[in-house]
Design a protein around this motif. Structure first.
Motif, mmCIF file in Angstrom:
data_model
loop_
_atom_site.group_PDB
_atom_site.id
_atom_site.type_symbol
_atom_site.label_atom_id
_atom_site.label_comp_id
_atom_site.label_asym_id
_atom_site.label_seq_id
_atom_site.Cartn_x
_atom_site.Cartn_y
_atom_site.Cartn_z
ATOM 1 N N MET A 1 22.953 -6.975 -148.570
ATOM 2 C CA MET A 1 22.651 -6.558 -147.648
ATOM 3 C C MET A 1 22.025 -8.207 -146.649
ATOM 4 O O MET A 1 22.270 -7.658 -145.863
ATOM 5 C CB MET A 1 21.334 -5.197 -147.197
ATOM 6 C CG MET A 1 21.962 -4.250 -147.548
ATOM 7 S SD MET A 1 20.265 -2.664 -147.352
ATOM 8 C CE MET A 1 19.764 -3.388 -145.637
ATOM 9 N N SER A 2 21.143 -8.967 -147.812
ATOM 10 C CA SER A 2 20.453 -9.403 -147.268
ATOM 11 C C SER A 2 21.513 -10.827 -146.452
ATOM 12 O O SER A 2 21.206 -11.318 -145.589
ATOM 13 C CB SER A 2 20.586 -10.867 -148.474
ATOM 14 O OG SER A 2 21.822 -11.084 -149.098
ATOM 15 N N GLY A 3 22.612 -10.675 -146.124
ATOM 16 C CA GLY A 3 24.179 -11.550 -144.935
ATOM 17 C C GLY A 3 23.756 -10.408 -143.699
ATOM 18 O O GLY A 3 24.458 -11.048 -143.141
ATOM 19 N N HIS A 4 23.996 -9.402 -143.468
ATOM 20 C CA HIS A 4 24.230 -8.082 -143.385
ATOM 21 C C HIS A 4 23.076 -8.890 -141.558
ATOM 22 O O HIS A 4 21.947 -9.213 -142.010
ATOM 23 C CB HIS A 4 23.294 -6.677 -143.346
ATOM 24 C CG HIS A 4 23.581 -5.917 -141.997
ATOM 25 N ND1 HIS A 4 23.196 -5.524 -141.354
ATOM 26 C CD2 HIS A 4 25.078 -5.267 -142.063
ATOM 27 C CE1 HIS A 4 24.110 -4.837 -140.409
ATOM 28 N NE2 HIS A 4 25.118 -4.013 -141.445
ATOM 29 N N PRO A 5 23.768 -9.369 -140.162
ATOM 30 C CA PRO A 5 22.937 -9.283 -139.063
ATOM 31 C C PRO A 5 22.091 -9.153 -138.954
ATOM 32 O O PRO A 5 21.192 -9.491 -138.442
ATOM 33 C CB PRO A 5 24.402 -8.924 -138.137
ATOM 34 C CG PRO A 5 25.934 -9.185 -139.554
ATOM 35 C CD PRO A 5 25.379 -7.803 -140.633
ATOM 36 N N ALA A 6 22.240 -7.777 -138.788
ATOM 37 C CA ALA A 6 20.708 -7.322 -138.215
ATOM 38 C C ALA A 6 19.778 -7.449 -139.719
ATOM 39 O O ALA A 6 18.513 -7.577 -138.473
ATOM 40 C CB ALA A 6 20.623 -5.485 -138.261
ATOM 41 N N VAL A 7 19.729 -7.896 -141.246
ATOM 42 C CA VAL A 7 18.315 -8.409 -141.601
ATOM 43 C C VAL A 7 18.590 -9.709 -140.952
ATOM 44 O O VAL A 7 17.205 -9.812 -141.211
ATOM 45 C CB VAL A 7 19.295 -7.907 -143.379
ATOM 46 C CG1 VAL A 7 18.305 -8.867 -144.362
ATOM 47 C CG2 VAL A 7 19.317 -6.908 -143.303
ATOM 48 N N VAL A 8 19.548 -10.903 -141.300
ATOM 49 C CA VAL A 8 19.270 -12.075 -140.818
ATOM 50 C C VAL A 8 18.183 -12.140 -139.504
ATOM 51 O O VAL A 8 17.261 -12.935 -138.955
ATOM 52 C CB VAL A 8 20.846 -12.293 -140.767
ATOM 53 C CG1 VAL A 8 20.832 -14.359 -139.848
ATOM 54 C CG2 VAL A 8 21.691 -12.650 -142.093
ATOM 55 N N SER A 9 19.098 -11.225 -138.354
ATOM 56 C CA SER A 9 17.920 -10.762 -137.305
ATOM 57 C C SER A 9 16.412 -10.818 -138.013
ATOM 58 O O SER A 9 15.371 -11.587 -136.916
ATOM 59 C CB SER A 9 18.785 -10.390 -135.966
ATOM 60 O OG SER A 9 17.935 -10.241 -135.063
ATOM 61 N N ALA A 10 16.550 -9.765 -138.252
ATOM 62 C CA ALA A 10 15.638 -9.052 -138.553
ATOM 63 C C ALA A 10 14.099 -10.738 -139.368
ATOM 64 O O ALA A 10 12.780 -10.582 -138.689
ATOM 65 C CB ALA A 10 15.169 -7.841 -139.065
ATOM 66 N N VAL A 11 14.913 -10.596 -140.016
ATOM 67 C CA VAL A 11 14.142 -12.579 -140.596
ATOM 68 C C VAL A 11 13.878 -13.122 -139.876
ATOM 69 O O VAL A 11 12.524 -13.778 -140.045
ATOM 70 C CB VAL A 11 15.019 -12.934 -141.494
ATOM 71 C CG1 VAL A 11 14.168 -14.063 -142.568
ATOM 72 C CG2 VAL A 11 14.949 -11.272 -143.179
ATOM 73 N N GLN A 12 14.246 -13.461 -139.020
ATOM 74 C CA GLN A 12 14.360 -15.030 -138.281
ATOM 75 C C GLN A 12 13.657 -13.999 -136.990
ATOM 76 O O GLN A 12 12.789 -15.177 -136.636
ATOM 77 C CB GLN A 12 15.436 -15.191 -137.065
ATOM 78 C CG GLN A 12 17.296 -16.078 -137.702
ATOM 79 C CD GLN A 12 18.055 -15.527 -136.948
ATOM 80 O OE1 GLN A 12 18.994 -15.282 -136.705
ATOM 81 N NE2 GLN A 12 18.972 -16.915 -137.879
ATOM 82 N N ASP A 13 13.556 -13.721 -136.566
ATOM 83 C CA ASP A 13 12.025 -12.447 -135.352
ATOM 84 C C ASP A 13 11.253 -12.657 -135.761
ATOM 85 O O ASP A 13 9.968 -13.735 -135.526
ATOM 86 C CB ASP A 13 12.505 -11.341 -134.994
ATOM 87 C CG ASP A 13 13.635 -11.711 -134.147
ATOM 88 O OD1 ASP A 13 14.381 -12.445 -133.566
ATOM 89 O OD2 ASP A 13 13.693 -10.217 -133.880
ATOM 90 N N THR A 14 10.667 -12.834 -137.483
ATOM 91 C CA THR A 14 9.614 -12.081 -138.001
ATOM 92 C C THR A 14 8.982 -13.928 -138.229
ATOM 93 O O THR A 14 8.071 -14.338 -138.194
ATOM 94 C CB THR A 14 10.111 -11.378 -139.599
ATOM 95 O OG1 THR A 14 10.431 -10.554 -139.379
ATOM 96 C CG2 THR A 14 8.844 -11.438 -140.174
ATOM 97 N N VAL A 15 10.106 -14.290 -138.764
ATOM 98 C CA VAL A 15 9.606 -16.215 -139.003
ATOM 99 C C VAL A 15 9.407 -16.850 -137.196
ATOM 100 O O VAL A 15 8.033 -17.382 -138.022
ATOM 101 C CB VAL A 15 10.902 -16.462 -139.378
ATOM 102 C CG1 VAL A 15 10.175 -18.507 -139.294
ATOM 103 C CG2 VAL A 15 11.176 -16.270 -141.302
ATOM 104 N N ALA A 16 10.104 -16.475 -136.950
ATOM 105 C CA ALA A 16 9.838 -17.091 -135.227
ATOM 106 C C ALA A 16 7.996 -16.429 -135.018
ATOM 107 O O ALA A 16 7.690 -17.445 -134.599
ATOM 108 C CB ALA A 16 10.679 -16.733 -133.932
ATOM 109 N N ARG A 17 8.023 -15.360 -134.972
ATOM 110 C CA ARG A 17 6.868 -15.013 -134.510
ATOM 111 C C ARG A 17 5.201 -14.947 -135.996
ATOM 112 O O ARG A 17 4.541 -15.477 -135.488
ATOM 113 C CB ARG A 17 6.289 -12.926 -134.839
ATOM 114 C CG ARG A 17 6.014 -12.754 -134.356
ATOM 115 C CD ARG A 17 5.873 -10.765 -134.578
ATOM 116 N NE ARG A 17 5.797 -10.321 -136.019
ATOM 117 C CZ ARG A 17 6.277 -9.672 -136.214
ATOM 118 N NH1 ARG A 17 7.201 -8.674 -135.509
ATOM 119 N NH2 ARG A 17 6.196 -9.021 -137.314
#
Length: 54
Positions: A1-17
């Motif tokens: 799951m760590s490479g799933h697009p939804a997970v990657v997107s959520a991580v990117q959004d969280t790091v940006a925020r």
């Protein structure tokens, strides 16, 4: 799951925020809003308090 697009997107959004780190424990640097949100989400189905200070 760590490479799933939804997970990657959520991580990117969280790091940006929220950034990546406070460089100290929550005891010293306080909680981020995401910590309070997570505790509330985990406590909700159990009908318990989330343990956050008022």
């Amino acid at each position: 799951m760590s490479g799933h697009p939804a997970v990657v997107s959520a991580v990117q959004d969280t790091v940006a925020r929220d950034g990546t780190s406070r460089s100290a424990s929550r005891l010293l640097s306080e909680e981020k809003p995401v910590h309070r949100e997570l505790k509330a989400e985990l406590a909700s189905p159990l009908g318990t308090e989330d343990g956050s200070p008022s």
